[in-house]
Scaffold this motif. Structure first.
Motif, PDB file in Angstrom:
ATOM      1  N   THR A  16       0.833  -1.211   0.000  1.00 46.58           N
ATOM      2  CA  THR A  16       0.000   0.000   0.000  1.00 46.58           C
ATOM      3  C   THR A  16       0.862   1.253   0.000  1.00 46.58           C
ATOM      4  OG1 THR A  16      -1.831  -1.120   1.117  1.00 46.58           O
ATOM      5  CG2 THR A  16      -1.749   1.271   1.295  1.00 46.58           C
ATOM      6  N   ALA A  17       1.891   1.273   0.836  1.00 45.39           N
ATOM      7  CA  ALA A  17       2.754   2.452   0.918  1.00 45.39           C
ATOM      8  C   ALA A  17       3.502   2.691  -0.385  1.00 45.39           C
ATOM      9  CB  ALA A  17       3.741   2.302   2.071  1.00 45.39           C
ATOM     10  N   ALA A  18       3.969   1.614  -0.998  1.00 44.62           N
ATOM     11  CA  ALA A  18       4.720   1.764  -2.255  1.00 44.62           C
ATOM     12  C   ALA A  18       3.855   2.359  -3.359  1.00 44.62           C
ATOM     13  CB  ALA A  18       5.273   0.408  -2.685  1.00 44.62           C
ATOM     14  N   GLU A  19       2.540   2.135  -3.297  1.00 40.86           N
ATOM     15  CA  GLU A  19       1.627   2.626  -4.343  1.00 40.86           C
ATOM     16  C   GLU A  19       0.915   3.912  -3.948  1.00 40.86           C
ATOM     17  OE1 GLU A  19      -0.971  -0.684  -4.850  1.00 40.86           O
ATOM     18  OE2 GLU A  19       0.532  -1.928  -5.882  1.00 40.86           O
ATOM     19  N   TYR A  20       1.070   4.339  -2.716  1.00 46.43           N
ATOM     20  CA  TYR A  20       0.296   5.478  -2.211  1.00 46.43           C
ATOM     21  C   TYR A  20       0.838   6.796  -2.771  1.00 46.43           C
ATOM     22  CZ  TYR A  20      -2.589   7.941   1.235  1.00 46.43           C
ATOM     23  OH  TYR A  20      -3.529   8.717   1.852  1.00 46.43           O
ATOM     24  N   VAL A  21      -0.057   7.724  -3.062  1.00 46.08           N
ATOM     25  CA  VAL A  21       0.344   9.037  -3.574  1.00 46.08           C
ATOM     26  C   VAL A  21       0.495   9.991  -2.379  1.00 46.08           C
ATOM     27  CG1 VAL A  21      -0.279  10.969  -5.058  1.00 46.08           C
ATOM     28  CG2 VAL A  21      -0.853   8.619  -5.748  1.00 46.08           C
ATOM     29  N   PHE A  22       1.727  10.248  -1.991  1.00 39.43           N
ATOM     30  CA  PHE A  22       1.981  11.113  -0.850  1.00 39.43           C
ATOM     31  C   PHE A  22       1.998  12.595  -1.241  1.00 39.43           C
ATOM     32  CE2 PHE A  22       3.426   7.058   0.703  1.00 39.43           C
ATOM     33  CZ  PHE A  22       3.139   7.083   2.064  1.00 39.43           C
ATOM     34  N   ASN A  82     -20.163 -16.515   2.337  1.00 36.88           N
ATOM     35  CA  ASN A  82     -19.755 -17.931   2.315  1.00 36.88           C
ATOM     36  C   ASN A  82     -18.323 -18.156   2.790  1.00 36.88           C
ATOM     37  OD1 ASN A  82     -22.249 -18.776   1.448  1.00 36.88           O
ATOM     38  ND2 ASN A  82     -21.683 -18.830  -0.717  1.00 36.88           N
ATOM     39  N   THR A  83     -17.849 -17.298   3.655  1.00 39.70           N
ATOM     40  CA  THR A  83     -16.517 -17.453   4.233  1.00 39.70           C
ATOM     41  C   THR A  83     -16.428 -16.516   5.410  1.00 39.70           C
ATOM     42  OG1 THR A  83     -14.133 -17.422   3.755  1.00 39.70           O
ATOM     43  CG2 THR A  83     -15.461 -15.670   2.777  1.00 39.70           C
ATOM     44  N   PHE A  84     -15.289 -16.537   6.074  1.00 39.28           N
ATOM     45  CA  PHE A  84     -14.995 -15.473   7.026  1.00 39.28           C
ATOM     46  C   PHE A  84     -13.509 -15.198   6.969  1.00 39.28           C
ATOM     47  CE2 PHE A  84     -13.441 -13.625  10.853  1.00 39.28           C
ATOM     48  CZ  PHE A  84     -14.245 -12.506  10.903  1.00 39.28           C
ATOM     49  N   ASN A  85     -13.179 -13.956   6.678  1.00 44.79           N
ATOM     50  CA  ASN A  85     -11.766 -13.569   6.586  1.00 44.79           C
ATOM     51  C   ASN A  85     -11.689 -12.054   6.560  1.00 44.79           C
ATOM     52  OD1 ASN A  85      -9.032 -13.860   6.448  1.00 44.79           O
ATOM     53  ND2 ASN A  85      -9.028 -15.077   4.575  1.00 44.79           N
ATOM     54  N   LEU A  86     -10.507 -11.528   6.814  1.00 42.41           N
ATOM     55  CA  LEU A  86     -10.224 -10.111   6.630  1.00 42.41           C
ATOM     56  C   LEU A  86      -9.235  -9.981   5.484  1.00 42.41           C
ATOM     57  CD1 LEU A  86      -9.696  -8.920  10.327  1.00 42.41           C
ATOM     58  CD2 LEU A  86     -11.789  -8.863   8.975  1.00 42.41           C
ATOM     59  N   ASP A  87      -9.422  -8.958   4.661  1.00 37.45           N
ATOM     60  CA  ASP A  87      -8.490  -8.695   3.571  1.00 37.45           C
ATOM     61  C   ASP A  87      -7.686  -7.457   3.942  1.00 37.45           C
ATOM     62  OD1 ASP A  87      -7.314  -7.696   1.096  1.00 37.45           O
ATOM     63  OD2 ASP A  87      -8.521  -9.248   0.126  1.00 37.45           O
ATOM     64  N   PHE A  88      -6.384  -7.608   4.063  1.00 35.83           N
ATOM     65  CA  PHE A  88      -5.547  -6.528   4.583  1.00 35.83           C
ATOM     66  C   PHE A  88      -5.277  -5.416   3.581  1.00 35.83           C
ATOM     67  CE2 PHE A  88      -3.791 -10.326   7.059  1.00 35.83           C
ATOM     68  CZ  PHE A  88      -4.768 -10.192   8.023  1.00 35.83           C
ATOM     69  N   LEU A  89      -5.792  -5.558   2.367  1.00 33.10           N
ATOM     70  CA  LEU A  89      -5.716  -4.464   1.406  1.00 33.10           C
ATOM     71  C   LEU A  89      -7.011  -3.652   1.365  1.00 33.10           C
ATOM     72  CD1 LEU A  89      -3.762  -6.156  -1.524  1.00 33.10           C
ATOM     73  CD2 LEU A  89      -2.906  -4.484   0.119  1.00 33.10           C
ATOM     74  N   GLY A 102      -5.331  -1.259   4.208  1.00 29.94           N
ATOM     75  CA  GLY A 102      -5.551  -0.593   2.931  1.00 29.94           C
ATOM     76  C   GLY A 102      -5.093   0.856   2.965  1.00 29.94           C
ATOM     77  N   PRO A 103      -5.306   1.588   1.879  1.00 27.95           N
ATOM     78  CA  PRO A 103      -4.921   3.002   1.854  1.00 27.95           C
ATOM     79  C   PRO A 103      -5.667   3.817   2.902  1.00 27.95           C
ATOM     80  CG  PRO A 103      -6.187   2.396  -0.112  1.00 27.95           C
ATOM     81  CD  PRO A 103      -5.840   1.118   0.583  1.00 27.95           C
ATOM     82  N   GLU A 104      -6.895   3.378   3.262  1.00 29.32           N
ATOM     83  CA  GLU A 104      -7.638   4.081   4.309  1.00 29.32           C
ATOM     84  C   GLU A 104      -6.922   3.972   5.653  1.00 29.32           C
ATOM     85  OE1 GLU A 104     -10.445   2.795   1.082  1.00 29.32           O
ATOM     86  OE2 GLU A 104      -8.869   1.793   2.257  1.00 29.32           O
ATOM     87  N   GLY A 105      -6.347   2.796   5.918  1.00 25.95           N
ATOM     88  CA  GLY A 105      -5.603   2.621   7.162  1.00 25.95           C
ATOM     89  C   GLY A 105      -4.325   3.429   7.196  1.00 25.95           C
ATOM     90  N   LEU A 106      -3.617   3.504   6.076  1.00 27.86           N
ATOM     91  CA  LEU A 106      -2.406   4.326   6.018  1.00 27.86           C
ATOM     92  C   LEU A 106      -2.745   5.790   6.210  1.00 27.86           C
ATOM     93  CD1 LEU A 106       0.678   4.251   5.490  1.00 27.86           C
ATOM     94  CD2 LEU A 106       0.150   4.600   3.066  1.00 27.86           C
ATOM     95  N   ALA A 107      -3.857   6.240   5.631  1.00 28.54           N
ATOM     96  CA  ALA A 107      -4.251   7.648   5.712  1.00 28.54           C
ATOM     97  C   ALA A 107      -4.537   8.086   7.144  1.00 28.54           C
ATOM     98  CB  ALA A 107      -5.477   7.896   4.837  1.00 28.54           C
ATOM     99  N   GLU A 108      -4.864   7.143   8.035  1.00 23.27           N
ATOM    100  CA  GLU A 108      -5.122   7.492   9.435  1.00 23.27           C
ATOM    101  C   GLU A 108      -3.877   8.044  10.124  1.00 23.27           C
ATOM    102  OE1 GLU A 108      -7.975   7.377  11.117  1.00 23.27           O
ATOM    103  OE2 GLU A 108      -9.275   6.258   9.758  1.00 23.27           O
ATOM    104  N   TYR A 109      -2.706   7.802   9.562  1.00 20.96           N
ATOM    105  CA  TYR A 109      -1.447   8.257  10.157  1.00 20.96           C
ATOM    106  C   TYR A 109      -0.842   9.432   9.400  1.00 20.96           C
ATOM    107  CZ  TYR A 109      -1.958   4.072  12.881  1.00 20.96           C
ATOM    108  OH  TYR A 109      -2.452   3.121  13.747  1.00 20.96           O
ATOM    109  N   LEU A 110      -1.654  10.060   8.555  1.00 25.33           N
ATOM    110  CA  LEU A 110      -1.177  11.158   7.721  1.00 25.33           C
ATOM    111  C   LEU A 110      -2.062  12.390   7.895  1.00 25.33           C
ATOM    112  CD1 LEU A 110      -0.589   9.040   4.506  1.00 25.33           C
ATOM    113  CD2 LEU A 110       1.218  10.040   5.917  1.00 25.33           C
ATOM    114  N   GLU A 111      -1.446  13.556   7.814  1.00 28.71           N
ATOM    115  CA  GLU A 111      -2.168  14.826   7.725  1.00 28.71           C
ATOM    116  C   GLU A 111      -2.110  15.301   6.278  1.00 28.71           C
ATOM    117  OE1 GLU A 111      -3.911  16.061  10.000  1.00 28.71           O
ATOM    118  OE2 GLU A 111      -2.934  16.203  11.951  1.00 28.71           O
ATOM    119  N   SER A 112      -3.169  15.947   5.831  1.00 27.67           N
ATOM    120  CA  SER A 112      -3.200  16.487   4.466  1.00 27.67           C
ATOM    121  C   SER A 112      -2.892  17.985   4.491  1.00 27.67           C
ATOM    122  CB  SER A 112      -4.576  16.263   3.828  1.00 27.67           C
ATOM    123  OG  SER A 112      -4.800  14.890   3.627  1.00 27.67           O
TER     124      SER A 112
END
Length: 485
Positions: A122-128, A441-448, A464-474
């Motif tokens: 996620t970080a490698a693809e994120y637009v900072f 029909n399953t149970f799982n978490l997707d970390f992206l 995901g990118p939403e989780g990374l954004a929690e540690y960023l100010e715009s």
């Protein structure tokens, strides 16, 4: 004789440091009820030192100013160090938590590595930083690290929760003070070992095992910019109130009382297998556990019979035995909590289908039988309050609309699932249920993808990118008209 792990120092700013006070945490095995570890109990003076080190690292040090590629390289070494210790971590977590070893290996060793992997991607693809066309001319929009983070992790999933907070915080350029739970601090010392080997700069990470009082002091510390907390709803309210005094940024991942809806066309063999894993993961001590099972009246008797047989056959015992499906609860207090709720359910008129007490064996340890109540009304406390133990409710419904209404009739909204022969119908149910994560029909978490809660299940998102954004100010930079980068 039980081996006792003894640690005499705290990990402050990347260095092993003598604690400021003499207080000690004794870690007790939930299986043997014997002491298996001792670590220092961090106090306010230790928090002050850790926050000061984090402030220097963030305000003056290299970490937030490094190119992203260099932070990624360090975080990758942390990920690799944890992967190399997967079996050791799993055994340690099973010993201190009571979690079955197979679950610890999958969810507390390999799972956290997958979280680190996902955030690295996620970080490698994120637009900072990006230039946009503004309303009056060009603008530059930047995402910058929020600052010093207090990361408070629970006892039930210590490495999972630590990865969910540390990976995005470190990749974004933050400094972190991590507070493990006093019930389960031993795995944090392995994490500290990994971090030292990875070459994280001085001051960027401290790890302070401690109880609620020290945690409250950390959360309210004026040197902290953001709090990321996983725990109970009541504790989350206190964290939010404390953080509000200085308007700290807050992410809260709190409780759940998730519903699994079984539709009439579901494959019951597959559904029952899936529900066992989803309801009794980590001995029922999981905020996302599917502890309310909603069954159609047309198939209720058959589903009740199948679940009763399957749950009654779950093997209870030593968490380090590979054959164990359900181990002991983490503390005697947690065992009593489950037994109290079992008594409440019986008093409310729920039908005990299996379990309901303490197993005859093992003779020692904080064990509760895997328990299923049937004929549970959605107004009963057992259906509305989080037990956090191996106790599951079975509730009948008339039609799909009622199933959705029952699923939504909750103060929580963290997780859920639907089991059906028609995936499109399942997706329609997923759209109708107000919860942060849902599965068909399953149970799982997707970390992206983002993970978090509606209603009293929390604020903010992880992964995901939403989780990374929690540690960023715009930040917006207004540029001169006609400027082009």
């Amino acid at each position: 004789m039980t081996e006792v792990l003894e640690y005499g120092e705290l990990f402050i700013g990347g260095a092993w440091t003598a604690p400021a006070g003499p207080a000690v945490i004794e870690v007790v095995s939930p299986h043997t009820e014997q002491v298996i570890g001792r670590v220092p109990h961090a106090g306010e003076a230790d928090v002050d030192r850790a926050v000061a080190a984090a402030r220097r690292a963030f305000d003056q040090g290299p970490w937030p100013r490094l190119p992203l590629a260099e932070r990624i390289a360090v975080v990758t070494r942390i990920r690799d160090g944890l992967a190399a210790r997967a079996e050791r971590l799993a055994r340690l977590i099973s010993s201190q938590n009571g979690s079955p070893y197979a679950w610890s290996l999958a969810a507390q060793a390999h799972g956290p590595v997958a979280i680190w992997d996902a955030y690295l991607k996620t970080a490698a693809e994120y637009v900072f930083e990006e230039q946009r066309a503004g309303a009056f001319g060009p603008i530059l929009v930047r995402r910058e690290p929020v600052g010093v983070v207090a990361a408070v992790v629970p006892w039930n999933v210590p490495q999972f929760a630590a990865a969910a907070k540390l990976a995005p915080a470190l990749l974004s350029g933050c400094a972190v003070v991590l507070k493990p739970s006093p019930e389960t601090p031993l795995d944090a010392y392995l994490l500290a070992e990994v971090v030292r080997e990875a070459g994280l700069p001085e001051g960027v990470l401290s790890i302070l095992p401690a109880g609620r009082e020290t945690g409250a002091y950390l959360v309210g510390h004026p040197g902290v910019d953001k709090v990321s907390f996983t725990g109970s709803v009541d504790a989350g309210r206190q964290v939010m109130a404390s953080a509000a005094r200085t308007l700290k940024r807050v992410t809260l991942e709190l409780g759940g009382k998730s519903a699994a809806i079984v539709l009439p066309d579901a494959d019951l063999d597959r559904t029952v297998r899936g529900l066992l894993a989803a309801a009794f993961m980590n001995n029922g001590q999981a905020c996302v556990a599917q502890t309310r099972i909603l069954a159609p009246r047309s198939h209720y008797a058959e589903i009740a019979e199948r679940l009763t047989a399957a749950i009654g056959a779950l093997r209870v015992g030593d968490p380090l035995d590979p054959a164990t499906a359900v181990g002991p609860l983490v503390t005697a207090r947690q065992r009593q909590r489950s037994l109290d709720y079992i008594a409440i359910a019986a008093g409310e008129g729920a039908e005990l289908l299996t379990g309901g007490g303490v197993p005859a064996a093992p003779e020692r340890g904080w064990y509760v039988q895997p328990t299923l109540f049937g004929a549970v009304d959605n107004g009963m406390r057992i259906a509305r309050e989080e037990v956090f133990g191996p106790v599951v409710c079975l509730t009948p419904y008339q039609d799909r609309d009622e199933a959705v209404r029952l699923a939504n009739d909750s103060d929580f909204g963290l997780s859920g699932s639907v089991w059906t022969g028609d995936v499109e119908a399942g997706i329609e149910v997923a759209r109708a249920v107000r919860t942060g994560t849902y599965a068909v029909n399953t149970f799982n978490l997707d970390f992206l993808g983002p993970f978090g809660g509606y209603k009293q299940s929390g604020i903010g998102r992880e992964f995901g990118p939403e989780g990374l954004a929690e540690y960023l100010e715009s930040k917006t930079v207004v540029l001169p008209r006609g400027y082009r980068a």
